[in-house]
Design a protein around this motif. Structure first.
Motif, PDB file in Angstrom:
ATOM      1  N   ILE A 120       0.877  -1.251   0.065  1.00 43.01           N
ATOM      2  CA  ILE A 120      -0.069   0.048   0.084  1.00 43.01           C
ATOM      3  C   ILE A 120       0.789   1.186   0.090  1.00 43.01           C
ATOM      4  CG2 ILE A 120      -1.770   1.159   1.370  1.00 43.01           C
ATOM      5  CD1 ILE A 120      -2.736  -1.288   2.183  1.00 43.01           C
ATOM      6  N   THR A 121       0.709   2.162  -0.908  1.00 42.20           N
ATOM      7  CA  THR A 121       1.277   3.536  -0.828  1.00 42.20           C
ATOM      8  C   THR A 121       0.378   4.665  -0.484  1.00 42.20           C
ATOM      9  OG1 THR A 121       2.460   2.596  -2.844  1.00 42.20           O
ATOM     10  CG2 THR A 121       2.570   5.037  -2.478  1.00 42.20           C
ATOM     11  N   GLU A 122       0.852   5.432   0.394  1.00 39.73           N
ATOM     12  CA  GLU A 122      -0.239   6.375   0.752  1.00 39.73           C
ATOM     13  C   GLU A 122       0.402   7.896   0.285  1.00 39.73           C
ATOM     14  OE1 GLU A 122      -1.219   4.055   5.130  1.00 39.73           O
ATOM     15  OE2 GLU A 122       0.040   6.284   5.081  1.00 39.73           O
ATOM     16  N   TYR A 123      -0.837   8.535  -0.012  1.00 39.31           N
ATOM     17  CA  TYR A 123      -0.433   9.864  -0.525  1.00 39.31           C
ATOM     18  C   TYR A 123      -1.230  10.908   0.354  1.00 39.31           C
ATOM     19  CZ  TYR A 123       0.721   7.485  -4.744  1.00 39.31           C
ATOM     20  OH  TYR A 123       1.377   6.495  -5.675  1.00 39.31           O
ATOM     21  N   PRO A 124      -0.602  11.847   1.330  1.00 39.62           N
ATOM     22  CA  PRO A 124      -1.183  12.399   2.442  1.00 39.62           C
ATOM     23  C   PRO A 124      -1.756  13.849   1.697  1.00 39.62           C
ATOM     24  CG  PRO A 124       1.220  12.682   2.626  1.00 39.62           C
ATOM     25  CD  PRO A 124       0.971  11.709   1.511  1.00 39.62           C
ATOM     26  N   MET A 125      -2.879  14.317   2.251  1.00 38.22           N
ATOM     27  CA  MET A 125      -3.443  15.537   1.648  1.00 38.22           C
ATOM     28  C   MET A 125      -2.096  16.610   2.055  1.00 38.22           C
ATOM     29  SD  MET A 125      -6.219  15.190   0.200  1.00 38.22           S
ATOM     30  CE  MET A 125      -5.471  13.616  -0.417  1.00 38.22           C
ATOM     31  N   PRO A 126      -2.139  17.730   1.370  1.00 37.25           N
ATOM     32  CA  PRO A 126      -1.094  18.551   1.427  1.00 37.25           C
ATOM     33  C   PRO A 126      -1.712  19.954   2.333  1.00 37.25           C
ATOM     34  CG  PRO A 126      -2.215  19.177  -0.649  1.00 37.25           C
ATOM     35  CD  PRO A 126      -2.546  17.763  -0.186  1.00 37.25           C
ATOM     36  N   ASP A 127      -2.880  19.715   2.867  1.00 37.57           N
ATOM     37  CA  ASP A 127      -3.546  20.677   3.793  1.00 37.57           C
ATOM     38  C   ASP A 127      -4.358  19.826   4.839  1.00 37.57           C
ATOM     39  OD1 ASP A 127      -5.252  22.532   4.895  1.00 37.57           O
ATOM     40  OD2 ASP A 127      -5.578  23.704   3.042  1.00 37.57           O
ATOM     41  N   ALA A 128      -4.144  20.433   5.971  1.00 35.53           N
ATOM     42  CA  ALA A 128      -4.576  19.701   7.103  1.00 35.53           C
ATOM     43  C   ALA A 128      -6.176  19.919   7.279  1.00 35.53           C
ATOM     44  CB  ALA A 128      -3.897  19.975   8.674  1.00 35.53           C
ATOM     45  N   GLN A 129      -6.536  20.683   6.468  1.00 32.80           N
ATOM     46  CA  GLN A 129      -8.026  20.781   6.568  1.00 32.80           C
ATOM     47  C   GLN A 129      -8.687  20.025   5.566  1.00 32.80           C
ATOM     48  OE1 GLN A 129      -9.502  25.007   5.842  1.00 32.80           O
ATOM     49  NE2 GLN A 129      -7.813  25.941   7.283  1.00 32.80           N
ATOM     50  N   ALA A 130      -8.014  19.299   4.869  1.00 32.38           N
ATOM     51  CA  ALA A 130      -8.471  18.230   3.948  1.00 32.38           C
ATOM     52  C   ALA A 130      -8.430  16.925   4.601  1.00 32.38           C
ATOM     53  CB  ALA A 130      -7.893  18.158   2.609  1.00 32.38           C
ATOM     54  N   SER A 131      -9.234  16.847   5.781  1.00 28.11           N
ATOM     55  CA  SER A 131      -8.811  15.617   6.480  1.00 28.11           C
ATOM     56  C   SER A 131      -9.722  14.371   6.062  1.00 28.11           C
ATOM     57  CB  SER A 131      -9.290  15.864   7.927  1.00 28.11           C
ATOM     58  OG  SER A 131     -10.502  16.520   7.989  1.00 28.11           O
TER      59      SER A 131
END
Length: 346
Positions: A120-131
Motif C-alpha cells: 500500500i502506498t499512501e499520498y497524504p493531503m497537502p492541507d490539514a483541513q482536507a482531513s
C-alpha cells in the motif's frame, strides 16, 4: 392498515425466489437477478463498490479498516488490511493496471493497493483541513480526481508525479460528495451541502457551478454516454438531470416519494439509470428509462442496509455495497449470470 405502497413492497418480496444467494425478481419485461454475498469480516461496513479490469468486485470495509475483493464467478472473497489503523476507507476505484485506489476518510490520505503484493502506498493531503477525502474517479488521462466533504475541497492526484493539488469549492460548506468525469475529461461533483453541481476545468482547476432547484441536495451523480448528468436529490426525494451544455435541469419524483432518500446511482451502457432508495425498508433498487421517463422498482432481498454507491460494468451489470447488512451484491438486469467456475483444489 397497510398502505398501497407498503403492500406493493410486500408483493415484491413475496414474489422473490431466493436460492443459494440468488434472488430472481420478476418485473414483466425486465426480469432481473440480484445476488448478494456476506463479506468476510463481521461488521466491516462495506461502503463503496468498484469494478476492476478483470470484473472483480472491490469494496471498502470502512469499519474494518480493509479493502475486499469478490470474484463474482467463484464467490471467493479476499480481504486486504490497511497499513494505517483507523483509516476509514470510503471510496475506491481501480486503475487500468488493476491497482486499487481508495480514500482514507478518517486519516486524510489517498491510498493505492497493489493486489499482487499487498503493498500500500499512501499520498497524504497537502492541507490539514482536507482531513476527509471522500470519492475518487479517474479521467481518461489517468489523473485521479476526488472530493473532500467537510474540508470543502476538490482535488487532483497525478499518479506519475505522486503530487496532490487541492482547490476550495467556491460555495462555503458545500460538502463536495459524489463525482464523475464526462467524455471530454471534465469532472462534475455534487455539492451536497447546497443546491449546486460543480464542474472542474481539468487544466486550470477553476470550478463552475450549476444551480439546481431550491432545496435540492445532490448526493451522488452518474453520467451517461451522451454526457447527461443524473443525480440523486437525497433531501427532496427526486431524481434529477442536468444538461451541462445548456444548464437545463429536469427532475422526477422518486417512486417512494418525499421520504425515498435516493442515494447510490449509476448509468448502464444501454442508457438506463439505476439508483437506490435508502429511506424505505427494505431499500429499493430503481431503474429509470430516460426514453419513456418511467420507473421500475425492486426490493433489495437483504434489506440493503443503505446502498451508498454503485457502479456498472461494460456488460451492464450493477455492483452494490449494502453497508448495514455487511454484504456486497451484483444486479444482473438481463436476468442472466455467468456460469460458475469450479474452485481449484490447493
Amino acid at each position: 392498515m397497510m398502505t398501497s405502497i407498503n403492500m406493493s413492497r410486500f408483493y415484491l418480496l413475496a414474489l422473490s425466489i431466493v436460492i443459494a444467494g440468488f434472488s430472481f425478481l420478476p418485473g414483466g419485461d425486465n426480469d432481473i437477478v440480484i445476488r448478494e454475498w456476506s463479506v468476510a469480516t463481521p461488521n466491516a461496513f462495506p461502503h463503496d463498490p468498484a469494478v476492476a479490469p478483470d470484473r472483480a468486485l472491490w469494496y471498502t470495509g470502512q469499519a474494518g479498516n480493509l479493502l475486499g475483493r469478490l470474484d463474482p464467478i467463484t464467490g471467493q472473497i479476499r480481504e486486504f488490511p490497511l497499513r494505517t489503523p483507523n483509516s476509514g476507507p470510503h471510496g475506491l476505484v481501480a486503475d487500468s493496471e488493476g491497482k486499487i485506489w481508495f480514500t482514507a476518510n478518517s486519516r486524510g490520505y489517498i491510498g493505492k493497493l497493489d493486489p499482487q503484493t499487498g503493498e500500500i502506498t499512501e499520498y497524504p493531503m497537502p492541507d490539514a483541513q482536507a482531513s476527509d477525502p471522500h470519492t475518487p474517479i479517474f479521467d481518461q488521462k489517468g489523473i485521479l480526481w476526488f472530493t473532500v466533504q467537510t474540508g470543502n475541497f476538490v482535488g487532483r492526484l497525478d499518479p506519475q508525479a505522486g503530487s496532490v493539488t487541492l482547490r476550495q469549492s467556491p460555495t462555503p460548506r458545500s460538502l463536495p460528495y459524489g463525482i464523475v468525469v464526462d467524455s471530454a475529461g471534465f469532472p462534475f461533483f455534487c455539492e451536497f451541502g447546497t443546491n449546486k453541481i460543480g464542474r472542474i476545468n481539468p487544466g486550470t482547476l477553476q470550478v463552475t457551478e450549476y444551480m439546481l432547484p431550491a432545496g435540492a441536495r445532490p448526493r451522488r451523480i452518474a453520467v451517461t454516454q451522451a454526457d447527461m448528468l443524473y443525480y440523486t436529490d437525497n433531501a427532496r426525494g427526486y431524481l434529477g438531470r442536468l444538461d451541462s451544455r445548456t444548464g437545463e435541469v429536469q427532475e422526477w419524483s422518486s417512486p417512494a416519494g418525499r421520504n425515498a432518500q435516493p442515494y447510490g446511482i449509476t448509468s448502464t451502457p444501454d442508457g438506463k439509470i439505476w439508483y437506490s432508495e435508502s429511506g424505505v425498508q427494505p431499500n429499493t433498487l430503481v431503474r429509470f428509462d430516460p426514453e419513456t421517463a418511467t420507473f421500475k422498482t425492486w426490493a433489495v432481498p437483504s434489506g440493503g442496509g443503505v446502498i451508498r454507491n454503485m457502479v456498472s460494468t461494460l456488460e451492464g451489470n450493477v455492483y452494490i455495497a449494502c453497508s448495514g447488512v455487511n454484504k456486497v451484491g451484483i444486479v444482473y438486469p438481463s436476468g442472466q449470470i455467468p456460469a460458475a467456475r469450479p474452485r481449484r483444489r490447493p
